[in-house]
Design an enzyme around this catalytic site. Structure first.
Site, PDB file in Angstrom:
ATOM      1  N   GLU A   1       0.814  -1.228   0.000  1.00 45.63           N
ATOM      2  CA  GLU A   1       0.000   0.000   0.000  1.00 45.63           C
ATOM      3  C   GLU A   1       0.841   1.268   0.000  1.00 45.63           C
ATOM      4  O   GLU A   1       0.562   2.213  -0.741  1.00 45.63           O
ATOM      5  CB  GLU A   1      -0.962   0.032   1.200  1.00 45.63           C
ATOM      6  CG  GLU A   1      -2.247  -0.766   1.019  1.00 45.63           C
ATOM      7  CD  GLU A   1      -2.055  -2.260   1.196  1.00 45.63           C
ATOM      8  OE1 GLU A   1      -0.955  -2.698   1.579  1.00 45.63           O
ATOM      9  OE2 GLU A   1      -3.024  -3.007   0.943  1.00 45.63           O
TER      10      GLU A   1
ATOM     11  N   HIS B   1     -10.926  -4.890  10.364  1.00 46.05           N
ATOM     12  CA  HIS B   1     -11.498  -4.727   9.018  1.00 46.05           C
ATOM     13  C   HIS B   1     -12.823  -3.967   9.034  1.00 46.05           C
ATOM     14  O   HIS B   1     -13.610  -4.094   8.096  1.00 46.05           O
ATOM     15  CB  HIS B   1     -11.728  -6.100   8.375  1.00 46.05           C
ATOM     16  CG  HIS B   1     -10.473  -6.763   7.901  1.00 46.05           C
ATOM     17  ND1 HIS B   1      -9.570  -7.319   8.756  1.00 46.05           N
ATOM     18  CD2 HIS B   1      -9.960  -6.944   6.655  1.00 46.05           C
ATOM     19  CE1 HIS B   1      -8.557  -7.833   8.063  1.00 46.05           C
ATOM     20  NE2 HIS B   1      -8.771  -7.605   6.787  1.00 46.05           N
TER      21      HIS B   1
END
Ligand code: TPP
Ligand code: MG
Lengths: 354, 326
Positions: free
Chosen positions: B60, B129
């Protein structure tokens, strides 16, 4: 040994490896004889300009005319000068915060660079960047960046853009040896090799990240070996030898331009001054003797001696050149001093564009 | 007008924009060959090829920074976060590079990039998450933050975000991807910084964004049965914020409930409340109340997860309180 990755044309890495400790072929004099004399003189002038500029910056920093962090490049001049001499003017340059030298070699006006250090409106970044954030869009100087390793993915990005837009522009990315320990270095090298990007990573190993010597920060000292993990060409070079840096860079730049293949270069150098202006040149992390010992390999002294030895220049020439760059630096300071501070309205400009 | 899912609307926005402008590329994990972790990029690899739809390694920080660098050199990247939870790995490049490059270069380098993907809770995805991180990005000058609630807004706002010359953080919702709504064809552009009144009313204002708009509308429908007409204001863009739309509604209704999925402490709703008290103090007939996610990491168990999130009952309860009912 053949190696391959996800990309289509595998680079034969082993062929490109240079073993540890292999010096540049021939003496500086021998290599200088093969160069264009005009180029040699320019290299000398650029190194001298950086040296005098930085000495002056230190001086006016002490007078309070420059604020904040100010990281000097004295001792490392041969790296920026040799490396940039192998580029085209529109090749992209990214650096860390220790970037005054790279900016000057790129042709940025010394007055505007000094004005930026002094936080003036006429500075290259309008006084809003400072010593660590010099930018010049027209010279493809993509900035000094203050987060260790932060510029490395950005450099992969301009390299991607060159490839995507089919422009023959190479990206050079400079960073310190301490930056090879940070994640962004590894993520970017992997991407650059995987996507075959035209970028050259130049690790300026000046032996210290602030007060931490490489031996206390890295499990590996032969830093270019890091490239092996990414199937990338690598080499190291004596960063005190401007011609060696130039030669090495030429190869890496053409590998990038012609084959879209990245390279990691470790340039072994040394900084004579403290990490920043708030740090003494030696202290508990290194001795005065060590710094003095290193100063004997001074890149400017070595190079000017070589040019004298091949009868290209004499002491009078060097003195004259020195005076010329000193004058340039004096003018730069005068320009910075007579420039106004940014207008108060600048506080709220350049946050967004339309 | 065609009825599309939120997912299809986003896909259409990217497809149309990529046809319009060849400098636009899409990159992220699984966006190409796999057609997107949530299928938002379905078909784009086939249509635009691997130079424009790039599968990245799980990196990322690396690919977001690469996108920012590309944006400095004439490319207009759309960077997909598989979910915004993972954007924390990239936040250095979003905050330290994308958001401040223009300023620290004295106006020389703007960064036309969109960082997009789903945020917020899904269904029992657990603590790592299920996060709503919009307040992190809203805090940063130099960024724009967009959070559409409907398919129509998703398309119109994504197209505008892609054309914007500044870095835009565009947060979608996994739970919304399957929702359907009217989506105008072709050139449908919604300006950033303009709120939308999702329901007219005069008794109370409910300010909500993203998925919480649907929760607010459900609550409003039930309140209407009790004769209470709630106005639902969806800012759509959190930065820049359409404060005028919020304040105008408050001046009309005199009572406000602010709903957000994220945590209460330093959440974006706190910023709305600040604006309301300053600009509509004399119009308020009750303290402003907030309905937010519980101040805990998201639990896994279904019942606990439900309790941790705003729902229509909690919104109705807050509305009743600001109306001093019961
Ligand atoms: C991510 C990050 N951590 C810490 C710092 C503080 N810091 C600035 S420079 C530096 C040392 C870096 O050394 P090196 O990469 O070798 O570059 P050099 O200063 O020697 O040129 C540190 C720790 C920073 N700027 N960024
Ligand atoms: Mg160092």
């Amino acid at each position: 040994m053949k190696s391959s990755n996800a990309a289509t044309e595998p680079v034969n890495v082993t062929e490109l490896l240079v073993g540890p400790g292999q010096p540049a072929a021939g003496t500086i004099e021998e290599r200088a004889r093969r160069e264009d004399p005009a180029v040699l003189k320019t290299l000398l002038e650029q190194m001298l300009l950086i040296r005098r500029f930085e000495e002056k910056a230190a001086e006016i920093y002490q007078l309070g005319k420059i604020g904040g962090f100010c990281h000097l490049y004295i001792g490392q001049e041969a790296v920026a000068v040799g490396a940039l001499s192998a580029t085209h003017p529109d090749d992209y340059i990214f650096t860390s915060y220790r970037e005054h030298g790279h900016a000057l070699v790129r042709g940025m006006d010394p007055g505007e660079v000094m004005a930026e250090l002094c936080g003036k409106q006429s500075g290259v970044s309008k006084g809003k960047g400072g010593s660590m954030h010099l930018f010049d869009r027209h010279r493809s100087f993509m900035g000094g960046h203050g987060i260790v390793g932060g510029q490395i993915p950005l450099a992969a990005g301009t390299a991607f853009a060159s490839k995507y837009l089919k422009q023959p522009r190479v990206t050079l990315c400079f960073f310190g040896e301490a930056a090879v320990n940070i994640g962004s270095f590894h993520e970017s090298l992997n991407l650059a090799a995987l996507w075959k990007l035209p970028v050259v990573f130049i690790c300026e190993n000046n032996r210290f990240g602030m007060g931490t010597p490489i031996e206390r920060a890295s499990s590996l000292y032969e830093l270019s070996q890091k490239a092996c993990a990414y199937n990338m060409a690598r080499t190291w070079v004596d960063g005190m030898d401007v011609l060696a840096v130039r030669e090495t860079m030429k190869e890496a730049v053409s590998r990038a331009r012609e084959q879209n293949a990245p390279t990691l270069i470790e340039a072994r150098t040394y900084r004579y001054m403290g990490h920043s202006m708030s740090d003494p040149s030696h202290g508990h992390y290194r001795t005065k003797v060590e710094v003095e010992e290193q100063r004997r390999h001074d890149p400017i002294k070595q190079f000017s001696a070589a040019l004298e030895a091949i009868d290209l220049v004499n002491q009078a020439y060097i003195d004259e050149l020195d005076q010329k760059v000193r004058d340039t630096v004096e003018e730069a300071v005068a320009f910075a001093e007579r420039s106004p501070q940014p207008d108060a309205r600048e506080l709220y400009t350049d946050v967004y564009v339309d | 007008m065609p009825i599309l899912t939120y997912r299809e609307a986003l896909n259409q926005a990217m497809r149309e924009e990529m046809h319009r402008d060849e400098t636009i590329v899409l990159m992220g994990e699984e966006v190409g060959f796999y057609n997107g972790a949530y299928k938002v990029s379905k078909g784009l690899l086939d249509e635009f090829g691997p130079m424009r739809v790039l599968d990245t390694p799980i990196t990322e920080l690396g690919f977001t920074g690469l996108g920012v660098g590309a944006a400095m050199a004439g490319v207009r990247p759309i960077v997909e976060m598989m979910t915004f939870n993972f954007s924390m790995l990239a936040i250095d490049q979003i905050v330290n590079s994308a958001a401040k490059m223009l300023y620290m270069s004295g106006g020389q380098f703007n960064i036309p990039i969109v960082v997009r993907g789903p945020g917020g809770a899904g269904h029992q995805l657990g603590a790592q998450h299920s996060q709503s991180l919009e307040s992190w990005y809203c805090h940063v000058p130099g960024l724009k933050v967009v959070m559409p609630a409907t398919p129509g807004d998703a398309k119109g706002l994504l197209k505008t975000s892609i054309r914007d010359n500044n870095p835009v953080v565009f947060i979608e919702s996994e739970v919304l991807y399957g929702t359907k709504g009217e989506v105008p064809e072709g050139e449908h552009l919604i300006p950033l910084g303009v709120a939308d009144i999702k329901r007219q009313g005069h008794d109370v204002t409910i300010v909500a964004h993203s998925k919480m708009v649907l929760v607010a509308l459900d609550a409003a429908a039930e309140l209407a049965k009790d004769g209470i007409e709630a106005e639902v204001v969806d800012p759509r863009t959190l930065r820049p914020l359409d404060t005028e739309a919020i304040v105008n509604s408050v001046r009309k209704t005199n009572r406000v409930v602010v709903v957000e999925e994220g945590w209460e402490f330093c959440g974006v709703g706190a910023q709305f409340v600040d604006t309301i008290q300053r600009e509509a103090f004399d119009y308020l007939d009750a303290p402003v109340l907030r309905v937010t996610g519980a101040d805990v990491p998201m639990p896994y168990a279904k019942n606990l997860e439900h309790d941790a999130q705003p729902d229509k009952e909690k919104v109705k309860e807050a509305v009743n309180k600001v109306l001093y009912r019961k």
